[in-house]
Scaffold this motif. Structure first.
Motif, PDB file in Angstrom:
ATOM      1  N   LEU A  46       4.312   7.714  -0.295  1.00  0.00           N
ATOM      2  CA  LEU A  46       5.043   6.738   0.511  1.00  0.00           C
ATOM      3  C   LEU A  46       4.617   6.822   1.973  1.00  0.00           C
ATOM      4  CD1 LEU A  46       7.303   4.620   0.839  1.00  0.00           C
ATOM      5  CD2 LEU A  46       8.880   6.531   1.161  1.00  0.00           C
ATOM      6  N   ALA A  47       4.494   8.033   2.480  1.00  0.00           N
ATOM      7  CA  ALA A  47       4.126   8.214   3.885  1.00  0.00           C
ATOM      8  C   ALA A  47       2.695   7.783   4.161  1.00  0.00           C
ATOM      9  CB  ALA A  47       4.312   9.671   4.293  1.00  0.00           C
ATOM     10  N   ALA A  48       1.804   8.035   3.223  1.00  0.00           N
ATOM     11  CA  ALA A  48       0.383   7.827   3.480  1.00  0.00           C
ATOM     12  C   ALA A  48      -0.103   6.420   3.154  1.00  0.00           C
ATOM     13  CB  ALA A  48      -0.442   8.838   2.683  1.00  0.00           C
ATOM     14  N   GLY A  49       0.308   5.872   2.062  1.00  0.00           N
ATOM     15  CA  GLY A  49      -0.276   4.624   1.579  1.00  0.00           C
ATOM     16  C   GLY A  49      -1.280   4.928   0.485  1.00  0.00           C
ATOM     17  N   PHE A  50      -1.703   3.885  -0.224  1.00  0.00           N
ATOM     18  CA  PHE A  50      -2.505   4.091  -1.433  1.00  0.00           C
ATOM     19  C   PHE A  50      -3.838   4.793  -1.168  1.00  0.00           C
ATOM     20  CE2 PHE A  50      -5.548   2.847  -4.682  1.00  0.00           C
ATOM     21  CZ  PHE A  50      -4.887   3.301  -5.807  1.00  0.00           C
ATOM     22  N   PHE A  51      -4.661   4.241  -0.290  1.00  0.00           N
ATOM     23  CA  PHE A  51      -5.987   4.818  -0.081  1.00  0.00           C
ATOM     24  C   PHE A  51      -5.907   6.230   0.494  1.00  0.00           C
ATOM     25  CE2 PHE A  51      -6.974   0.212   0.173  1.00  0.00           C
ATOM     26  CZ  PHE A  51      -7.777   0.145  -0.958  1.00  0.00           C
ATOM     27  N   GLU A  52      -4.972   6.434   1.415  1.00  0.00           N
ATOM     28  CA  GLU A  52      -4.827   7.751   2.029  1.00  0.00           C
ATOM     29  C   GLU A  52      -4.337   8.786   1.026  1.00  0.00           C
ATOM     30  OE1 GLU A  52      -3.788   4.927   3.326  1.00  0.00           O
ATOM     31  OE2 GLU A  52      -4.488   4.777   5.381  1.00  0.00           O
ATOM     32  N   ILE A  53      -3.418   8.393   0.125  1.00  0.00           N
ATOM     33  CA  ILE A  53      -2.918   9.383  -0.836  1.00  0.00           C
ATOM     34  C   ILE A  53      -3.971   9.697  -1.886  1.00  0.00           C
ATOM     35  CG2 ILE A  53      -1.760   7.898  -2.525  1.00  0.00           C
ATOM     36  CD1 ILE A  53      -0.541  11.297  -1.175  1.00  0.00           C
TER      37      ILE A  53
ATOM     38  N   PHE B  74      -3.081  15.949   2.589  1.00  0.00           N
ATOM     39  CA  PHE B  74      -2.385  14.865   3.292  1.00  0.00           C
ATOM     40  C   PHE B  74      -2.801  14.832   4.761  1.00  0.00           C
ATOM     41  CE2 PHE B  74       1.401  13.619   5.809  1.00  0.00           C
ATOM     42  CZ  PHE B  74       1.529  12.300   5.401  1.00  0.00           C
ATOM     43  N   ALA B  75      -2.764  15.996   5.405  1.00  0.00           N
ATOM     44  CA  ALA B  75      -3.143  16.062   6.825  1.00  0.00           C
ATOM     45  C   ALA B  75      -4.606  15.670   7.014  1.00  0.00           C
ATOM     46  CB  ALA B  75      -2.890  17.472   7.365  1.00  0.00           C
ATOM     47  N   ALA B  76      -5.464  16.158   6.143  1.00  0.00           N
ATOM     48  CA  ALA B  76      -6.898  15.844   6.263  1.00  0.00           C
ATOM     49  C   ALA B  76      -7.149  14.356   6.059  1.00  0.00           C
ATOM     50  CB  ALA B  76      -7.697  16.664   5.251  1.00  0.00           C
ATOM     51  N   SER B  77      -6.452  13.742   5.113  1.00  0.00           N
ATOM     52  CA  SER B  77      -6.683  12.318   4.877  1.00  0.00           C
ATOM     53  C   SER B  77      -6.162  11.474   6.038  1.00  0.00           C
ATOM     54  CB  SER B  77      -6.055  11.858   3.561  1.00  0.00           C
ATOM     55  OG  SER B  77      -4.657  11.767   3.664  1.00  0.00           O
ATOM     56  N   LEU B  78      -5.034  11.863   6.639  1.00  0.00           N
ATOM     57  CA  LEU B  78      -4.544  11.118   7.798  1.00  0.00           C
ATOM     58  C   LEU B  78      -5.525  11.209   8.962  1.00  0.00           C
ATOM     59  CD1 LEU B  78      -0.701  11.785   7.947  1.00  0.00           C
ATOM     60  CD2 LEU B  78      -1.923   9.856   6.956  1.00  0.00           C
TER      61      LEU B  78
ATOM     62  N   PRO C 203     -11.763   4.758  10.607  1.00  0.00           N
ATOM     63  CA  PRO C 203     -11.102   3.664   9.895  1.00  0.00           C
ATOM     64  C   PRO C 203     -12.041   2.847   8.999  1.00  0.00           C
ATOM     65  CG  PRO C 203     -11.288   3.169  12.230  1.00  0.00           C
ATOM     66  CD  PRO C 203     -11.752   4.572  12.047  1.00  0.00           C
ATOM     67  N   GLU C 204     -13.326   2.966   9.195  1.00  0.00           N
ATOM     68  CA  GLU C 204     -14.256   2.207   8.349  1.00  0.00           C
ATOM     69  C   GLU C 204     -14.255   2.715   6.913  1.00  0.00           C
ATOM     70  OE1 GLU C 204     -16.440   5.421  10.567  1.00  0.00           O
ATOM     71  OE2 GLU C 204     -15.244   3.735  11.205  1.00  0.00           O
ATOM     72  N   ILE C 205     -13.713   3.897   6.672  1.00  0.00           N
ATOM     73  CA  ILE C 205     -13.621   4.421   5.301  1.00  0.00           C
ATOM     74  C   ILE C 205     -12.743   3.508   4.453  1.00  0.00           C
ATOM     75  CG2 ILE C 205     -12.700   6.305   3.887  1.00  0.00           C
ATOM     76  CD1 ILE C 205     -13.610   8.207   6.057  1.00  0.00           C
ATOM     77  N   GLU C 206     -11.615   3.092   4.995  1.00  0.00           N
ATOM     78  CA  GLU C 206     -10.724   2.211   4.245  1.00  0.00           C
ATOM     79  C   GLU C 206     -11.398   0.864   3.971  1.00  0.00           C
ATOM     80  OE1 GLU C 206      -6.122   0.654   4.213  1.00  0.00           O
ATOM     81  OE2 GLU C 206      -6.804   1.951   5.832  1.00  0.00           O
ATOM     82  N   THR C 207     -12.192   0.383   4.901  1.00  0.00           N
ATOM     83  CA  THR C 207     -12.913  -0.860   4.706  1.00  0.00           C
ATOM     84  C   THR C 207     -13.910  -0.717   3.555  1.00  0.00           C
ATOM     85  OG1 THR C 207     -12.725  -1.267   7.067  1.00  0.00           O
ATOM     86  CG2 THR C 207     -14.284  -2.637   5.868  1.00  0.00           C
ATOM     87  N   LEU C 208     -14.565   0.430   3.459  1.00  0.00           N
ATOM     88  CA  LEU C 208     -15.517   0.670   2.385  1.00  0.00           C
ATOM     89  C   LEU C 208     -14.820   0.725   1.028  1.00  0.00           C
ATOM     90  CD1 LEU C 208     -17.775   3.405   3.996  1.00  0.00           C
ATOM     91  CD2 LEU C 208     -18.372   1.024   3.551  1.00  0.00           C
ATOM     92  N   LEU C 209     -13.581   1.202   0.982  1.00  0.00           N
ATOM     93  CA  LEU C 209     -12.857   1.338  -0.280  1.00  0.00           C
ATOM     94  C   LEU C 209     -12.333   0.014  -0.810  1.00  0.00           C
ATOM     95  CD1 LEU C 209     -10.879   4.604   0.448  1.00  0.00           C
ATOM     96  CD2 LEU C 209     -12.896   4.330  -0.984  1.00  0.00           C
ATOM     97  N   ARG C 210     -12.238  -0.989   0.048  1.00  0.00           N
ATOM     98  CA  ARG C 210     -11.721  -2.289  -0.396  1.00  0.00           C
ATOM     99  C   ARG C 210     -12.773  -3.102  -0.992  1.00  0.00           C
ATOM    100  NH1 ARG C 210      -7.820  -3.575   4.617  1.00  0.00           N
ATOM    101  NH2 ARG C 210      -6.334  -1.996   4.105  1.00  0.00           N
TER     102      ARG C 210
ATOM    103  N   SER D 164       0.826  -1.202   0.000  1.00  0.00           N
ATOM    104  CA  SER D 164       0.000   0.000   0.000  1.00  0.00           C
ATOM    105  C   SER D 164       0.863   1.256   0.000  1.00  0.00           C
ATOM    106  CB  SER D 164      -0.936   0.007   1.208  1.00  0.00           C
ATOM    107  OG  SER D 164      -1.644   1.223   1.270  1.00  0.00           O
ATOM    108  N   HIS D 165       1.898   1.274   0.826  1.00  0.00           N
ATOM    109  CA  HIS D 165       2.761   2.454   0.893  1.00  0.00           C
ATOM    110  C   HIS D 165       3.602   2.605  -0.373  1.00  0.00           C
ATOM    111  CE1 HIS D 165       1.902   3.931   4.933  1.00  0.00           C
ATOM    112  NE2 HIS D 165       1.726   2.668   5.259  1.00  0.00           N
ATOM    113  N   ILE D 166       4.145   1.517  -0.860  1.00  0.00           N
ATOM    114  CA  ILE D 166       4.922   1.583  -2.104  1.00  0.00           C
ATOM    115  C   ILE D 166       4.007   1.958  -3.271  1.00  0.00           C
ATOM    116  CG2 ILE D 166       6.264   0.218  -3.762  1.00  0.00           C
ATOM    117  CD1 ILE D 166       7.319  -1.369  -1.309  1.00  0.00           C
ATOM    118  N   GLY D 167       2.830   1.348  -3.313  1.00  0.00           N
ATOM    119  CA  GLY D 167       1.864   1.674  -4.361  1.00  0.00           C
ATOM    120  C   GLY D 167       1.402   3.120  -4.304  1.00  0.00           C
TER     121      GLY D 167
END
Length: 166
Positions: free
Chosen positions: A102-109, A148-152, A159-166, A67-70
């Protein structure tokens, strides 16, 4: 507990860098390569600590790492391709997007870029209206930093947002 504090340290260091980069981009219209190089270990550190936390929470070992590399590859290539086709995006913005990915990861970026670029577009439209011109300069670093700050914050407290995106 220790990992959470370490994650907070990396995020605070990244915040300091992003504030400095944003101010410099507004004043000088440039993002210096050496600042991005100094920022890179903190972005990588956040990626490693975040991956360790995710793996200890039950994630498959390679998922957070990919995720971070992507995120880095996606953000860098997206900005590079847009800059090559349309122009208007500087090399510093391209590299900053990669470091933030790199710092955020795929979904966060992805969320960070959407939030930051929408805000930058609104600011550019306001500038174009006020100055009655099409040729304006809108520094991207402040908007990418805010996105970036807002997404973090968004992914940390919802955290359920990331679950919805998968």
């Amino acid at each position: 507990m220790v990992l959470s504090l370490l994650l907070l340290f990396f995020e605070a260091a990244l915040t300091v860098f992003l504030v400095g980069i944003s101010v410099h981009d507004i004043r000088q219209h440039i993002i210096k390569n050496n600042v991005l190089l100094w920022m890179l270990p903190f972005a990588a550190g956040r990626a490693v600590v975040n991956s360790i936390i995710a793996i200890s929470g039950g994630a498959v070992w390679y998922h957070p790492i990919l995720s971070h590399i992507g995120g880095a590859v996606f953000a860098f290539l997206l900005f590079l391709i847009v800059a090559m086709i349309f122009g208007g995006i500087g090399g510093g913005d391209i590299k900053l997007a990669g470091v933030l990915g790199l710092a955020a990861g795929f979904f966060e970026i992805v969320a960070a870029l959407i939030l930051g670029l929408v805000a930058a577009s609104v600011a550019a439209l306001i500038q174009a209206y006020i100055y009655k011109t099409r040729h304006i300069y809108t520094p991207l670093a402040p908007f990418l930093s805010a996105g970036f700050a807002a997404s973090l914050i968004l992914f940390r407290f919802m955290p359920e947002i990331e679950t919805l995106l998968r």
